[in-house]
Write an enzyme that holds these catalytic residues in place. Structure first.
Site, mmCIF file in Angstrom:
data_model
loop_
_atom_site.group_PDB
_atom_site.id
_atom_site.type_symbol
_atom_site.label_atom_id
_atom_site.label_comp_id
_atom_site.label_asym_id
_atom_site.label_seq_id
_atom_site.Cartn_x
_atom_site.Cartn_y
_atom_site.Cartn_z
ATOM 1 N N ASP A 147 0.874 -1.163 0.000
ATOM 2 C CA ASP A 147 0.000 0.000 0.000
ATOM 3 C C ASP A 147 0.921 1.225 0.000
ATOM 4 O O ASP A 147 2.117 1.118 0.229
ATOM 5 C CB ASP A 147 -0.937 -0.006 1.213
HETATM 6 C C1 BGC Z 1 -4.934 3.307 -0.059
HETATM 7 C C2 BGC Z 1 -4.976 2.279 -1.157
HETATM 8 C C3 BGC Z 1 -4.757 2.935 -2.491
HETATM 9 C C4 BGC Z 1 -3.473 3.739 -2.468
HETATM 10 C C5 BGC Z 1 -3.203 4.465 -3.759
HETATM 11 C C6 BGC Z 1 -3.705 4.182 -0.131
HETATM 12 O O1 BGC Z 1 -3.804 5.224 0.771
HETATM 13 O O2 BGC Z 1 -4.985 2.657 1.193
HETATM 14 O O3 BGC Z 1 -6.203 1.609 -1.134
HETATM 15 O O4 BGC Z 1 -4.757 1.983 -3.501
HETATM 16 O O5 BGC Z 1 -3.545 4.698 -1.430
HETATM 17 O O6 BGC Z 1 -4.044 5.527 -3.938
#
Ligand code: BGC
Length: 756
Positions: A300
């Protein structure tokens, strides 16, 4: 004299100051221009020789060959998104200046002809937009679609999302989100599909298949146990083996094994003492060794992995979006210390390359022109999805509102005319337009010769008068991205401090978990003030998860959960309220009578234990009656169930159990019913849920029609995870079979069968 010298000095300083400011402005403008007009390289292997060479070879062999030709630095370059400084500048500039999400290019190697891959979020529509693209088809949120109980619809939705991602020059989708809704307060509840592992698994598979159909790499997330938002970067979730395998992982397993996604995103939180991005138990033992996952794992974003060596050892392939710990220095040090070997690195790079090359070798980009974004069939699907997902919880005969001319319709509430498609964090998308509840009702009803009046409900007396004089009252209550969603703060320190304090420290944030499940005070006041004014009053709730309705639900004649319904939500709502569409959504979670009936939950915590029971399994076990059970939803027609038959009374391992039931539409209008099948374990020698969902089918029935519905269950789906043997075991005993319209016992027919 002294005075004019002073003046000269001041002028000189000002001149230099001006020059410096001008220089800074020039540099800033150059930075902005470069970052806004970043190159969008092709995502496909374009070099003719390579295309030919690779055409008839297995991508694993190609990857091995390429890795053998790479220097260590080149290998490390495959293991992260973009360099931190330039990547951050690009992301921030695009966000601040253009309000758009930039393309982050991962793993390009020009020397070897390897193209990059590009990620877009997009549970409700593509998030990353191409240069001249203004918006995309925006669907209802995941939880709404979960409420449709229609995986085929989810498959079709994800095909549209994928095609529009391709049109925006993206080939990797950071979706679907299949984290389990353990408690309704979870801020990102709207992104997932519900509380039940079986339902989540069916939707996860459908979403992945839809995305992959258009050569987009799917990335189910967040692996795993990511169900507290405000502490997501710092919380360590403790879980025992049975809870982990039987409750929090089955949907990931099914999605991986049946959907075959190219990738998986690890979660921010820790599980049993180790952050998910460097959790070998999760990323290697379970995901790869037990489940046979062959794709690659990405983190993530930004707080996804803290220790590069541990990441490599755990089997983490790509650090996203920027290089922080997968650096040549860290890797070299690990190699020098003997903590990792170059073959560990080769394995990582080979498996991600082998996966992505499958996509990079099929250049079907021409099939995805930007002119296809928001084409009529996609818009129609957004409307269909919104209609199929709305859940009618209560209806004392007032809905559908009567179709007649000359009516006055009052649409009241803060959210009545708000473009409100949900969270503004990573699941946001830019809709082509948004039809608000008021606009949808107005468009439809004015064409019928009716008057539609809007009121934001801020003046109670005015709203009361309006409600009293109207024929129909639609009261829109609920939430926006400010009340729930991704927790938007930029400081891990702040999250840590709040988690340690066990409470919010009052710093400004948006989104996040809902500690209290009631509606906002102004909404509750409005409901209480308006319901006595008119018998034809429907409360329409906009939000992503369960709410506490205990203080007002008895007073109102109709309650409809319309969720964050996407760009066509207003039209869909009008269709449901006035009977052009028959509601067929069912709750993908249970709604408790009292907040204390849910499992414990706190948004601010560093350690939290997830127990074995939540949702309907908890209500069943404790004998607590929910306000509205999992799987419940009304229709404008009635359905009757009879003749439940278990075709095979005794089965052994490997044989499927076949169940048949007759379902009849006994009402006046056509409709769809979700036939649900649960298995019961009352004879178990171990502690097991009273029952578990093990199948469902959504069937369309014309008024008066009866259909025989068949459902199959594999014996493997009756097993429990024995932590002593570390195996899934089937109990030889009699099982209950329940089939019906919701998880409530009173809605289910019952039979039994025996596993020999
Ligand atoms: C989120 C993810 C997301 C990523 C990219 C993170 O803060 O938890 O779900 O895919 O950001 O935007």
């Amino acid at each position: 004299m002294a005075k004019s010298k002073f003046k000269r000095i001041v002028l000189k300083v000002l001149k230099w100051f001006g020059v410096i400011i001008a220089l800074i402005l020039i540099v800033l403008s150059i930075v902005v221009i470069i970052n806004l007009n970043y190159d969008r390289p092709s995502l496909y292997v374009s070099e003719e020789n390579l295309q030919k060479e690779f055409a008839n070879t297995d991508t694993r062999q190609i990857a091995e060959k390429l890795v053998a030709e790479m220097s260590l630095d080149e290998k490390v370059d495959q293991m992260y998104g973009e360099p931190f400084g330039s990547g951050m500048a690009k992301l921030a500039t695009n966000f601040l200046v253009k309000k758009r999400f930039a393309h982050i290019y991962v793993g390009e190697n020009e020397r070897l002809g390897i193209p990059p891959w590009v990620l877009s979020d997009g549970p409700r529509g593509a998030r990353v937009l191409g240069k001249d693209v203004k918006g995309v088809t925006t669907f209802p949120v995941g939880m709404a679609r979960g409420a449709s109980w229609n995986p085929d619809l989810e498959y079709r939705i994800n095909q549209v999302i994928a095609s529009e991602m391709r049109a925006n020059k993206v080939n990797y989708a950071a979706t679907p989100c299949i984290n389990l809704l353990r408690h309704p307060g979870w801020g990102r509840a709207q992104e997932t599909y519900g509380e039940d592992p079986w339902l989540l698994g069916e939707f996860g598979v459908a979403a992945v298949k839809g995305l992959e159909k258009h050569n987009v790499m799917a990335c189910p997330k967040h692996f795993a146990l990511n169900s507290i938002e405000n502490s997501r970067w710092v919380v360590d979730v403790e879980v025992d083996e049975r809870t982990l395998h039987e409750v929090y992982l089955p949907h990931f397993k099914k999605t991986v094994q049946e959907g075959k996604p190219a990738s998986i995103m690890s979660a921010y939180n820790a599980v049993n003492g180790e952050f998910c991005g460097s959790n070998k138990e999760l990323l290697t033992h379970i995901l790869r060794d037990d489940w046979g996952f062959e794709g690659f794992v990405t983190t993530d974003w930004l707080m996804g992995v803290y220790d590069g060596i541990k990441g490599v050892q755990a089997g983490l392939d790509v650090e996203m979006p920027f290089q922080q710990v997968y650096t040549p220095e860290v890797i070299q040090e690990g190699l020098d210390n003997g903590e990792i070997t170059e073959s560990d690195i080769d394995k990582i790079v080979t498996r991600s390359l082998a996966t992505r090359l499958k996509y990079a070798l099929v250049n079907d980009q021409d099939n995805y022109p930007t002119s296809d974004i928001g084409k009529p069939s996609s818009i129609a699907l957004a409307r269909e999805a919104a209609e199929e997902s709305m859940v009618l919880l209560k209806n004392e005969g007032i809905l559908p509102f009567k179709k007649q001319e000359g009516k006055t319709i009052a649409v009241i509430g803060r959210l009545a005319d708000l473009e409100n498609t949900g969270d503004r964090g990573s699941s946001d998308s830019t809709p082509l337009y948004v039809e608000t509840p008021f606009e949808g009702i107005k468009k439809q009803q004015e064409a019928q010769g009716n008057k539609v009046i809007l009121d934001d409900g801020s003046d109670l007396e005015r709203a009361k008068e309006l409600a009293q004089n109207a024929d129909d009252v639609v009261l829109v209550v609920g939430f926006t991205h400010e009340d729930e969603g991704e927790y938007i703060i930029f400081s891990r320190e702040q999250m840590e401090e709040e988690a340690e304090a066990g409470k919010s420290l009052g710093k400004v944030t948006i989104g996040g978990d809902r500690k209290d499940l009631s509606l906002l005070e102004q909404d509750e006041k409005l409901i209480k003030a308006l319901h006595p004014m008119n018998d034809n009053l429907a409360v329409v709730y906009v939000g992503g998860s369960a709410i506490d309705m205990s203080t007002w639900e008895d007073d109102v004649p109709a309650i409809l959960f319309s969720w964050y319904a996407g760009m066509e939500g207003g039209t869909a709502l009008a269709n449901i309220l006035y009977g052009n569409a028959n509601p067929s959504g069912k709750l993908p979670f249970s709604i408790a009578k009292a907040q204390k009936d849910y499992p414990p939950f706190t948004p601010y915590t560093k350690n939290f234990t997830y127990g074995y029971y939540h949702g309907y399994t908890l209500f069943d076990k404790k004998g607590t009656t929910p306000a509205y059970p999992f799987g419940f939803g009304l229709s404008y027609t009635d359905f009757a169930y009879d003749s439940l038959a278990v075709k095979t009374q005794e089965i052994s391992l490997g044989e499927p159990l076949e169940v048949e039931v007759n379902v009849s539409n006994t009402g006046e209008v056509d409709g769809k019913e979700v036939v649900q099948l649960y298995m019961g374990f009352s004879n178990s020698a171990v502690d097991r849920p009273v029952k578990l969902l093990r199948g469902f089918k959504k069937v369309h029935l014309k008024a008066g029609e009866t259909k025989k519905v068949t459902l199959d269950v594999a014996v493997e789906d009756l097993t429990w995870y024995n932590p002593k043997t570390e195996n899934w075991e089937v109990e030889n005993m009699a099982y209950e079979v329940y089939v019906g319209s919701s998880s409530a016992e009173s809605d289910l027919l019952q039979s039994t069968f025996v596993v020999k």
